[in-house]
Design a protein around this motif. Structure first.
Motif, PDB file in Angstrom:
ATOM      1  N   ASP A  63      -2.741  -6.404   7.093  1.00 50.35           N
ATOM      2  CA  ASP A  63      -3.016  -5.204   7.879  1.00 50.35           C
ATOM      3  C   ASP A  63      -1.906  -5.086   8.926  1.00 50.35           C
ATOM      4  OD1 ASP A  63      -3.975  -3.154   9.434  1.00 50.35           O
ATOM      5  OD2 ASP A  63      -6.065  -3.815   9.337  1.00 50.35           O
ATOM      6  N   VAL A 110      -8.404  -0.581  -1.242  1.00 48.20           N
ATOM      7  CA  VAL A 110      -7.375  -1.290  -0.488  1.00 48.20           C
ATOM      8  C   VAL A 110      -8.014  -2.478   0.223  1.00 48.20           C
ATOM      9  CG1 VAL A 110      -5.719  -1.137   1.402  1.00 48.20           C
ATOM     10  CG2 VAL A 110      -5.977   0.783  -0.187  1.00 48.20           C
ATOM     11  N   HIS A 111      -7.446  -3.664   0.014  1.00 49.44           N
ATOM     12  CA  HIS A 111      -7.926  -4.894   0.660  1.00 49.44           C
ATOM     13  C   HIS A 111      -6.886  -5.315   1.698  1.00 49.44           C
ATOM     14  CE1 HIS A 111     -10.916  -5.757  -2.644  1.00 49.44           C
ATOM     15  NE2 HIS A 111     -10.072  -4.965  -3.282  1.00 49.44           N
ATOM     16  N   LEU A 112      -7.230  -5.223   2.971  1.00 55.78           N
ATOM     17  CA  LEU A 112      -6.304  -5.576   4.044  1.00 55.78           C
ATOM     18  C   LEU A 112      -6.651  -6.953   4.613  1.00 55.78           C
ATOM     19  CD1 LEU A 112      -5.936  -2.178   5.938  1.00 55.78           C
ATOM     20  CD2 LEU A 112      -4.380  -3.202   4.266  1.00 55.78           C
ATOM     21  N   CYS A 168      -5.160  -2.368  -4.117  1.00 59.30           N
ATOM     22  CA  CYS A 168      -4.018  -2.799  -3.303  1.00 59.30           C
ATOM     23  C   CYS A 168      -4.457  -3.952  -2.403  1.00 59.30           C
ATOM     24  CB  CYS A 168      -3.504  -1.663  -2.428  1.00 59.30           C
ATOM     25  SG  CYS A 168      -3.086  -0.140  -3.297  1.00 59.30           S
ATOM     26  N   VAL A 218       0.843  -1.195   0.000  1.00 59.52           N
ATOM     27  CA  VAL A 218       0.000   0.000   0.000  1.00 59.52           C
ATOM     28  C   VAL A 218       0.877   1.243   0.000  1.00 59.52           C
ATOM     29  CG1 VAL A 218      -1.893   1.217   1.131  1.00 59.52           C
ATOM     30  CG2 VAL A 218      -1.738  -1.282   1.322  1.00 59.52           C
ATOM     31  N   ARG A 269       4.307   1.145   8.640  1.00 57.05           N
ATOM     32  CA  ARG A 269       2.957   0.809   9.104  1.00 57.05           C
ATOM     33  C   ARG A 269       3.016   0.001  10.402  1.00 57.05           C
ATOM     34  NH1 ARG A 269       1.328  -1.979   3.794  1.00 57.05           N
ATOM     35  NH2 ARG A 269      -0.534  -2.646   4.912  1.00 57.05           N
ATOM     36  N   GLU A 274      -6.688  -9.833   7.372  1.00 51.42           N
ATOM     37  CA  GLU A 274      -6.772  -9.899   8.824  1.00 51.42           C
ATOM     38  C   GLU A 274      -5.561 -10.649   9.401  1.00 51.42           C
ATOM     39  OE1 GLU A 274      -8.808  -9.291  12.537  1.00 51.42           O
ATOM     40  OE2 GLU A 274      -9.241  -8.533  10.526  1.00 51.42           O
ATOM     41  N   PHE A 290       5.723  -1.184   4.271  1.00 54.84           N
ATOM     42  CA  PHE A 290       5.178  -1.889   5.429  1.00 54.84           C
ATOM     43  C   PHE A 290       5.901  -1.645   6.754  1.00 54.84           C
ATOM     44  CE2 PHE A 290       8.046  -4.720   3.163  1.00 54.84           C
ATOM     45  CZ  PHE A 290       8.811  -5.290   4.163  1.00 54.84           C
ATOM     46  N   ASP A 311      -2.774  -6.325   0.989  1.00 54.18           N
ATOM     47  CA  ASP A 311      -1.639  -6.512   1.892  1.00 54.18           C
ATOM     48  C   ASP A 311      -2.145  -6.967   3.257  1.00 54.18           C
ATOM     49  OD1 ASP A 311       1.032  -6.576   2.477  1.00 54.18           O
ATOM     50  OD2 ASP A 311       1.362  -4.418   2.331  1.00 54.18           O
ATOM     51  N   SER A 347      -1.681 -13.105   0.321  1.00 56.82           N
ATOM     52  CA  SER A 347      -1.662 -11.838  -0.408  1.00 56.82           C
ATOM     53  C   SER A 347      -1.702 -12.056  -1.915  1.00 56.82           C
ATOM     54  CB  SER A 347      -0.413 -11.027  -0.039  1.00 56.82           C
ATOM     55  OG  SER A 347      -0.402 -10.698   1.323  1.00 56.82           O
ATOM     56  N   ARG A 399      -2.678  -3.208  12.258  1.00 56.73           N
ATOM     57  CA  ARG A 399      -3.506  -4.007  13.161  1.00 56.73           C
ATOM     58  C   ARG A 399      -2.693  -5.148  13.766  1.00 56.73           C
ATOM     59  NH1 ARG A 399      -9.767  -5.800  12.017  1.00 56.73           N
ATOM     60  NH2 ARG A 399     -10.151  -6.710  14.076  1.00 56.73           N
TER      61      ARG A 399
END
Length: 344
Positions: free
Chosen positions: A159, A319-321, A155, A146, A197, A323, A194, A157, A298, A162
């Motif tokens: 998370d 954006v697709h995160l 995107c 991301v 983040r 879990e 990353f 990745d 991913s 989190r």
């Protein structure tokens, strides 16, 4: 071999009209398309995969752009290349690997040639130069990572924020009040999306929970065992009892070596959680709790999104995160009471 101007002359159209017909970028009348189609067949004009697009078929190839920079941690990145290849083959697609250090050049080349149906982007930088290009090219692009500027992009990745929050909360639940993050080499916080983040998640969770937070990197350009051990020693001396380790397998092993060398045990004296590890944390000298980064998760999603983008009604970019999942292996325990504290 025939050239595009010969096709244009045979079909009685301009070179640009032939180009539009081959690329599908502009509507062409049925009669004109039929003449160009006939000229292409007669002259056997096949400069690239665009000729197949004339018949409405796909190339069944995705480009994977992975610029191997001097600071690239090859084992981690090659695990993503392998995972993307497996995901593509599962869907009858092949992967064309683009490894130029100049990240945009290969991506621009394959997009303009019609050689591939889409592009998968790896090793994403915070200010990645491929972002602007992805917005200009006509074929689908999926970022596995991301970038800071991700508006209008697809995107996927883990998370990471989190994941770091989950790890900090696990340490706080075990009554650790002074926590530390053993991070990536310093350059990774400039070149990769990353690591910052993870650190943002760590810092935010520590502030929210009122914890004393410390950070050390594992080197300048590459993981360095001596730098890693010095950093963990400094944090232990500062009172850190709970550690998040977001580092390579080699750096994580160095952390364990320093803890052992100081006569400390896990989890009686210090607790450890490996965050976003792409290696098997259970196979370390001491099995460590981890929140793994699973390349296949991913890449499976990225390939699926690229295929869906080729459909007549593609999903909107977002954006697709993924879990994060916590694996407990006994490396987190309660803080040992200091002298004079009650234990009942």
């Amino acid at each position: 071999m025939a050239k595009i101007d010969e096709v244009a002359k045979a079909a009685g159209v301009s070179i640009s009209t032939v180009s539009y017909a081959l690329s599908g970028k502009r509507p062409i009348s049925a009669d004109t398309r039929a003449r160009i189609d006939a000229a292409v067949r007669e002259l056997d004009y096949r400069p690239n995969a665009g000729a197949r697009m004339l018949a409405g078929s796909r190339t069944s190839i995705f480009a994977l752009t992975e610029p191997f920079r001097p600071d690239t941690h090859a084992p981690t990145h090659m695990s993503f290349v392998l995972a993307a290849s497996i995901a593509a083959r599962r869907n009858d697609y092949d992967i064309l690997l683009l490894t130029e250090e100049e990240a945009s050049s290969g991506m621009r080349r394959v997009a303009s040639s019609g050689l591939v149906d889409g592009v998968l982007v790896l090793d994403v930088a915070p200010d990645d130069e491929r972002v602007a290009l992805a917005r200009r090219i006509a074929i689908p692009t999926v970022f596995i990572g991301v970038p800071d500027d991700h508006a209008g992009l697809t995107c996927v990745d883990l998370d990471f924020e989190r994941a770091a929050t989950l790890a900090v909360r696990r340490l706080a639940d075990a009554q650790h009040r002074v926590v530390g993050l053993v991070g990536q080499p310093a350059i990774a916080y400039e070149n990769s999306n990353f690591p910052p983040r993870v650190r943002r998640g760590f810092d935010a969770a520590a502030r929210e929970l009122g914890l004393d937070a410390h950070f050390r990197s594992t080197g300048s350009n590459r993981p360095d065992a001596a730098t890693t051990r010095r950093g963990i020693a400094e944090m232990i001396d500062a009172g850190v009892t709970g550690f998040l380790v977001h580092a390579s397998e080699e750096a994580t092993a160095a952390v364990l070596a320093e803890v052992t060398a100081r006569g400390l045990s896990i989890p009686a004296d210090v607790s450890l959680i490996s965050v976003a590890s792409s290696f098997d944390a259970s196979a370390l000298a001491i099995a460590v709790d981890d929140i793994p980064l699973v390349p296949q998760r991913s890449c499976d999603l990225a390939v699926d999104l690229a295929l869906r983008a080729l459909e007549d009604d593609p999903p909107k970019p977002r954006v697709h995160l993924i879990e994060p999942q916590y694996h407990s292996r006994g490396s987190v325990g309660p803080v040992r009471p200091t002298s004079g504290e009650r234990t009942d």
